[in-house]
Design an enzyme around this catalytic site. Structure first.
Site, PDB file in Angstrom:
ATOM      1  CG  LEU A 246      13.220 -10.435 -49.271  1.00  0.00           C
ATOM      2  CD1 LEU A 246      13.565 -10.277 -47.743  1.00  0.00           C
ATOM      3  CD2 LEU A 246      14.557  -9.899 -49.933  1.00  0.00           C
ATOM      4  CB  ALA A 274       4.058 -11.143 -52.883  1.00  0.00           C
ATOM      5  CE  LYS A 275       5.331  -5.681 -47.611  1.00  0.00           C
ATOM      6  NZ  LYS A 275       4.926  -4.691 -46.619  1.00  0.00           N
ATOM      7  CB  ALA A 276       9.292 -13.606 -47.806  1.00  0.00           C
TER       8      ALA A 276
END
Length: 307
Positions: A246, A274-276
């Site tokens: 994100l 690596a989700k944000a």
């Protein structure tokens, strides 16, 4: 930098109060102010797709009209919801209601056919209305399609619901897809299972993934409004791993981080997965969504109008 003490005045606008929070810049007040700024930026950024996750009893808790307004105003482009919030939206769309808890003993409520959600009651009669209407809708959809994804099912349901305050209906009519990976874990899921026992009708959860991944890849940037934790939060975050995470997000939750649950994890933790994205704008607020998000959204709208 010094902490500025918060002043409250008569006739103060909500945006003025949040500005006071920002000038204080500490504890929960500072986090709320940062979340407001990030939300306003997400709404105003024409290159950003805004995903919203709905976890916890938000619809029974009074958030229905706010979510529908955000859809109608183009402030949210995709929703990830629990099955329960969809069910409770449709309970009201079909003429049922939610009621304030009046302090009765839970065993007494059981005898009266009433279920309790914290301070909220819902009666068996309200669910009976839901069950009758949702089966009728399933029959109409199944007469035309034998296999649908969860998102497609919710879209078709939304088109058949006539209630201007329904977020499921508003989403269908405004091309805002709703994903509900945990749909089976709800009263609606139970009715789906019952229906499929004697109908040739299959729901494909995996069928949602190509469409969801296309939305992520086609979005120049993605921001997220994470209300509550759990499955809906993770599904929203995980969907964006495929593109590096994100670009911005706010989270409001009552969950705590000490137990290591995703629901209580601060958004900064998502960078390690690596989700944000590294460098993304993030704000985690600990508190009751039904109190904090209306304040943040109202202040963000005020801020946008004054810019």
């Amino acid at each position: 930098m010094k902490v500025n003490q918060i002043n409250v005045e008569s006739n103060m606008k909500i945006s003025d109060l949040i500005s006071q929070f920002d000038e204080s810049g500490v504890l929960g007040a500072g986090r709320v102010a940062r979340a407001c700024d990030i939300l306003a930026d997400m709404i105003q950024d024409e290159d950003m797709s805004v995903f919203m996750s709905l976890g916890g009893p938000l619809i029974p808790g009074g958030m229905r009209n706010i979510i529908t307004k955000m859809i109608m105003e183009g402030h949210v482009n995709l929703i990830v919801s629990s099955g329960a919030n969809i069910t409770h939206d449709l309970v009201e769309a079909f003429g049922g209601s939610h009621y304030r808890h009046e302090g009765k003993d839970d065993e007494e409520l059981n005898e009266e056919g009433i279920g309790r959600i914290a301070d909220i009651n819902v009666g068996s009669d309200d669910f009976s209305i839901f069950e009758t209407e949702i089966i009728r809708i399933f029959e109409k959809i199944a007469s035309e399609k034998k296999v649908v994804s969860i998102q497609e099912l919710l879209y078709e349901i939304g088109l058949l619901v006539e209630d201007e305050n329904s977020f499921v209906a508003a989403a269908a009519r405004n091309d805002v897809p709703i994903f509900a990976p945990g749909l089976i874990d709800s009263m609606m899921g139970l009715q789906l299972w019952i229906f499929t026992q004697d109908h040739d009708f299959t729901i494909s959860a995996v069928g949602d993934m190509p469409y969801l991944s296309d939305i992520v890849f086609e979005s120049e940037k993605v921001g997220a409004i994470l209300l509550g934790g759990g499955l809906t939060k993770h599904y929203t975050l995980a969907a964006n791993v495929i593109k590096g995470g994100l670009d911005a997000a706010i989270q409001i939750t009552m969950d705590r981080p000490e137990a290591g649950s995703l629901g209580g994890a601060p958004l900064e933790e998502a960078k390690s997965w690596a989700k944000a994205r590294c460098g993304s704008s993030l704000a985690s607020v600990v508190g009751d969504v039904t109190v904090i998000f209306p304040l943040i959204y109202a202040a963000a709208l005020d801020k946008i109008d004054s810019d």
